[in-house]
Design a protein around this motif. Structure first.
Motif, PDB file in Angstrom:
ATOM      1  N   GLU A 199       0.894  -1.012  -0.009  1.00 31.04           N
ATOM      2  CA  GLU A 199       0.006  -0.102   0.005  1.00 31.04           C
ATOM      3  C   GLU A 199       0.972   1.288  -0.024  1.00 31.04           C
ATOM      4  O   GLU A 199       0.403   2.422  -0.247  1.00 31.04           O
ATOM      5  CB  GLU A 199      -1.010   0.192   1.294  1.00 31.04           C
ATOM      6  CG  GLU A 199      -2.208  -1.042   1.016  1.00 31.04           C
ATOM      7  CD  GLU A 199      -2.652  -1.074   2.574  1.00 31.04           C
ATOM      8  OE1 GLU A 199      -2.507  -0.401   3.474  1.00 31.04           O
ATOM      9  OE2 GLU A 199      -3.779  -1.910   2.512  1.00 31.04           O
ATOM     10  N   GLN A 200       2.159   1.055   0.464  1.00 25.34           N
ATOM     11  CA  GLN A 200       2.825   2.367   0.617  1.00 25.34           C
ATOM     12  C   GLN A 200       3.982   2.450  -0.607  1.00 25.34           C
ATOM     13  O   GLN A 200       5.001   3.304  -0.295  1.00 25.34           O
ATOM     14  CB  GLN A 200       3.587   2.440   1.964  1.00 25.34           C
ATOM     15  CG  GLN A 200       2.737   2.390   3.110  1.00 25.34           C
ATOM     16  CD  GLN A 200       3.454   2.408   4.488  1.00 25.34           C
ATOM     17  OE1 GLN A 200       4.196   3.522   4.548  1.00 25.34           O
ATOM     18  NE2 GLN A 200       3.196   1.570   5.532  1.00 25.34           N
ATOM     19  N   SER A 201       4.108   1.180  -1.339  1.00 27.37           N
ATOM     20  CA  SER A 201       4.824   1.224  -2.625  1.00 27.37           C
ATOM     21  C   SER A 201       4.460   2.225  -3.589  1.00 27.37           C
ATOM     22  O   SER A 201       3.372   2.720  -3.602  1.00 27.37           O
ATOM     23  CB  SER A 201       4.994  -0.169  -2.830  1.00 27.37           C
ATOM     24  OG  SER A 201       3.864  -0.658  -3.477  1.00 27.37           O
ATOM     25  N   ASN A 202       5.357   2.570  -4.404  1.00 25.75           N
ATOM     26  CA  ASN A 202       4.971   3.426  -5.703  1.00 25.75           C
ATOM     27  C   ASN A 202       5.017   2.668  -7.101  1.00 25.75           C
ATOM     28  O   ASN A 202       4.531   3.313  -7.969  1.00 25.75           O
ATOM     29  CB  ASN A 202       6.109   4.608  -5.854  1.00 25.75           C
ATOM     30  CG  ASN A 202       6.072   5.232  -4.496  1.00 25.75           C
ATOM     31  OD1 ASN A 202       4.981   5.864  -4.263  1.00 25.75           O
ATOM     32  ND2 ASN A 202       7.092   5.553  -3.910  1.00 25.75           N
ATOM     33  N   GLY A 203       5.552   1.532  -7.012  1.00 22.55           N
ATOM     34  CA  GLY A 203       5.798   0.884  -8.239  1.00 22.55           C
ATOM     35  C   GLY A 203       4.598   0.343  -9.090  1.00 22.55           C
ATOM     36  O   GLY A 203       3.680  -0.158  -8.321  1.00 22.55           O
ATOM     37  N   GLU A 204       4.557   0.092 -10.511  1.00 23.75           N
ATOM     38  CA  GLU A 204       3.365  -0.566 -10.997  1.00 23.75           C
ATOM     39  C   GLU A 204       3.710  -2.010 -11.045  1.00 23.75           C
ATOM     40  O   GLU A 204       2.990  -2.768 -11.300  1.00 23.75           O
ATOM     41  CB  GLU A 204       3.470  -0.069 -12.427  1.00 23.75           C
ATOM     42  CG  GLU A 204       3.136   1.405 -12.600  1.00 23.75           C
ATOM     43  CD  GLU A 204       1.661   1.760 -12.099  1.00 23.75           C
ATOM     44  OE1 GLU A 204       0.733   0.740 -12.241  1.00 23.75           O
ATOM     45  OE2 GLU A 204       1.505   2.600 -11.292  1.00 23.75           O
ATOM     46  N   THR A 205       5.159  -2.433 -10.832  1.00 24.72           N
ATOM     47  CA  THR A 205       5.199  -3.965 -10.932  1.00 24.72           C
ATOM     48  C   THR A 205       5.711  -4.132  -9.373  1.00 24.72           C
ATOM     49  O   THR A 205       6.616  -3.761  -8.790  1.00 24.72           O
ATOM     50  CB  THR A 205       6.170  -4.402 -11.759  1.00 24.72           C
ATOM     51  OG1 THR A 205       5.846  -4.255 -13.081  1.00 24.72           O
ATOM     52  CG2 THR A 205       6.586  -5.781 -11.652  1.00 24.72           C
ATOM     53  N   LEU A 206       4.960  -5.182  -8.646  1.00 27.79           N
ATOM     54  CA  LEU A 206       5.224  -5.306  -7.119  1.00 27.79           C
ATOM     55  C   LEU A 206       5.690  -6.718  -6.995  1.00 27.79           C
ATOM     56  O   LEU A 206       5.011  -7.742  -7.648  1.00 27.79           O
ATOM     57  CB  LEU A 206       3.620  -5.196  -6.328  1.00 27.79           C
ATOM     58  CG  LEU A 206       3.030  -3.950  -6.578  1.00 27.79           C
ATOM     59  CD1 LEU A 206       1.600  -3.798  -6.001  1.00 27.79           C
ATOM     60  CD2 LEU A 206       4.041  -2.736  -6.223  1.00 27.79           C
TER      61      LEU A 206
END
Length: 604
Positions: A87-94
């Motif tokens: 939820e706190q990440s920024n990437g489009e690929t997780l």
């Protein structure tokens, strides 16, 4: 950063002080080998650690621009920690993988590019494909193989390995899946993959090189209770629940009732039973229904007193309706699913947490069992004083009642004895622990498991047991609920006696009352276990056997009275249930589908 972050890698970390720094450095160098600078970030999902992991994660974040420390003060569980970090990440690929690097980090580029390229929505490494290279000792391999086989069997998954900690997701796809994912612990990986397949997303499973790191052992709470129950829960939600419509449930319930009653008449001439029932005095039967109806407001008042003791104050009218609906559910659905319906109703309509809802219901059940056991015990003592125990013993070992009738009664009495003994033991334990400050739950669970899931389970059980003990500690409530329970079950017995009178039986009043008390008490004890919908069959068997044994009433009349007695109570329950559904705007089918059925360890 020079450009928007494309890839976010989450490293779930719980007490990883010895390996975290090396893992982060290795991950950074691997990402730099195939991604532009600034196109990726690493999030250390530090999940309430007890060692130096938080300090190390903070130091790594200060040293490297691409590293972030995501801290949690308390344990969220494996799945919960991953969701919190994503939820706190920024990437489009997780992406995430285990910090022990058991899966060869050389596969990272393949993992990332499967999703980043747009070819797949989900990618996962596998230790069970033919080309995989996995050094799996038996203590790891056998449980893993069994688990994955169960997932494929029950959840219709096409994948070979669901628990390999090496996965990547398209951001939008993952967050769409998380709307339905319920588990927050070790089953999280499996549930995401299964739901992705069911939703039609493109999932790629590819072989990896894998080397076990550290020791592993079967954890009873996590692996058996946790994972096993979650497989069944997901199977129910995906395969069974969508097919259970109102028409299906009502039809199936009615069919089961019909079959059960038909089986009861195999060993007696059905026409004689039906003729006997037709000749019953309808005024007595109507009186029996009125007497039984009088017990329902008392049930609502008793449930109000129980909830008051644990801090929830509700109106008895609403609670009576909730009980009507839940008991109707027990008649229609198998395995006492109606009990979970009541927990759902008080949660949905009054925001009473599920553990408290189940605890209050457990308190009610304990009182019911104790009261019924007490009444049966009093009559048993009366039989001993009047010299009638020999007849009862002959009924159980001899052949006063033929064939299935005797066998059904014997089974019912065995079940009744076991349930009664368990109820007495449970109450003694609850009262004993209620007077002491010592915590018995958490040490017992810790003996079975050291996993974080065990702590979660222990917390839910503690709340559950604590609510029961609260009632036991309140002497006024304890007595009040006990007295109301006695009145409720005396009325239940009176219904059975009035029904017997409807058949114009010629029995001395004292004998009729004594036999009626014993027959109804034992019959109710026998139907506690969910061996048939509403206890149909066992109740009639116990009632018939005891009436025939203790009185001069014949088998046809005894069975007819047992059927009518049970039918009167069930009809009143069903009519009250449907009326309450209308007044409270509750759908029984929806309540069963959305209630945690006995999934008592669900996070509230």
């Amino acid at each position: 950063m020079s450009r928007a972050v494309e890839v976010s890698v989450v490293l779930p970390a719980y007490n990883e002080a010895n390996t975290l720094a090396d893992t982060v450095v290795t991950t950074l160098s691997t990402l730099e080998s195939f991604l532009p600078a600034g196109a990726f970030e690493i999030l250390v999902a530090e999940d309430g650690c007890e060692d130096r992991t938080p300090e190390i994660a903070t130091e790594l974040a200060a040293e490297h621009d691409a590293v972030r420390h995501v801290h949690s003060d308390e344990r969220l569980g494996r799945g919960g920690a991953l969701e919190y970090a994503f939820e706190q990440s920024n990437g489009e690929t997780l992406v995430y993988f285990d910090t022990d690097l058991a899966t060869d980090i050389g596969h990272l580029e393949e993992l990332v590019e499967c999703v980043r390229s747009g070819e797949y929505d989900v990618a996962t490494g596998s230790r069970w494909l033919p080309d995989s290279e996995a050094d799996r000792p038996a203590k790891r391999g056998v449980p893993s193989l069994g688990y994955n086989s169960l997932v494929r069997l029950f959840l219709r998954s096409d994948l070979q390995d669901h628990q390999c900690g090496f996965k990547a997701f398209d951001r939008d796809v993952l967050f769409a899946l998380l709307d339905d994912v319920e588990d927050e612990h070790w089953f999280w990986d499996t549930e995401v993959l299964v739901r992705a397949q069911r939703s039609g997303y493109r999932v790629n499973e590819f072989p990896v090189r894998w080397t076990p790191k550290g020791d592993s052992k079967v954890d009873i709470v996590r692996d058996v209770l946790g994972m096993g129950s979650q497989i069944l829960r997901t199977w129910w939600q995906l395969s069974i629940s969508p097919r259970i419509t109102r028409t299906v449930t009502l039809t199936a319930g009615s069919l089961l009732v019909f079959v059960s009653l038909a089986l009861m008449t195999l060993y007696l001439d059905p026409s004689e039973v039906l003729d006997s029932m037709a000749e019953a005095d309808r005024l007595y039967i109507l009186l029996a229904a009125v007497v039984y109806l009088l017990s329902w407001p008392l049930r609502g008042l008793r449930y109000r007193d129980i909830l008051d003791s644990i801090g929830y104050h509700e109106r008895w009218e609403f609670l009576t309706g909730a009980i009507f609906i839940s008991q109707t559910g027990n008649l229609v659905f198998p395995a006492r699913a109606g009990d979970a319906v009541r927990a759902y109703i008080v949660k949905a309509r009054r925001d009473i947490p599920y553990p408290s809802g189940f605890a209050s219901l457990a308190v009610e059940r304990v009182y019911d069992l104790l009261t019924i056991t007490f009444m049966a015990g009093v009559v048993l003592l009366w039989l001993a004083l009047t010299g009638s125990l020999g007849e009862l013993e002959a009924a159980l070992s001899g052949d006063p009642v033929q064939g299935s009738e005797r066998e059904s009664g014997q089974t019912a009495l065995v079940v009744a004895a076991g349930v009664g003994l368990a109820a007495v033991c449970a109450v003694f334990f609850i009262v004993y622990t209620a007077r002491r400050d010592r915590n018995y739950v958490r040490p017992a669970v810790r003996r079975l498991s050291s996993d974080s899931y065990a702590e979660y389970v222990a917390g839910v059980i503690e709340q559950f047991v604590g609510d029961i003990q609260t009632v036991a500690q309140d002497r006024a409530s304890f007595v009040r609920v006990g007295v109301s329970s006695l009145v409720i079950w005396v009325l239940d017995v009176v219904v059975g006696i009035v029904v017997l009178l409807a058949f114009a039986v010629d029995v001395a009043p004292a004998l009729l009352v004594g036999a009626g008390f014993f027959a109804v008490s034992v019959g109710n004890l026998a139907k506690v276990l969910p061996l048939s919908p509403g206890g149909i069959g066992l109740y009639e068997g116990a009632f018939t056997l005891l009436i025939v044994t203790l009185t001069p009433i014949g088998g046809v009349v005894a069975l007819s009275a047992a059927i009518v007695d049970h039918a009167v109570k069930n009809v009143v329950t069903i009519l009250g249930g449907f009326l309450s559904m209308g007044l409270l705007n509750v759908s029984l089918t929806t309540a069963v589908e959305e209630s945690p059925e006995a999934d008592v360890v669900q996070n509230d």
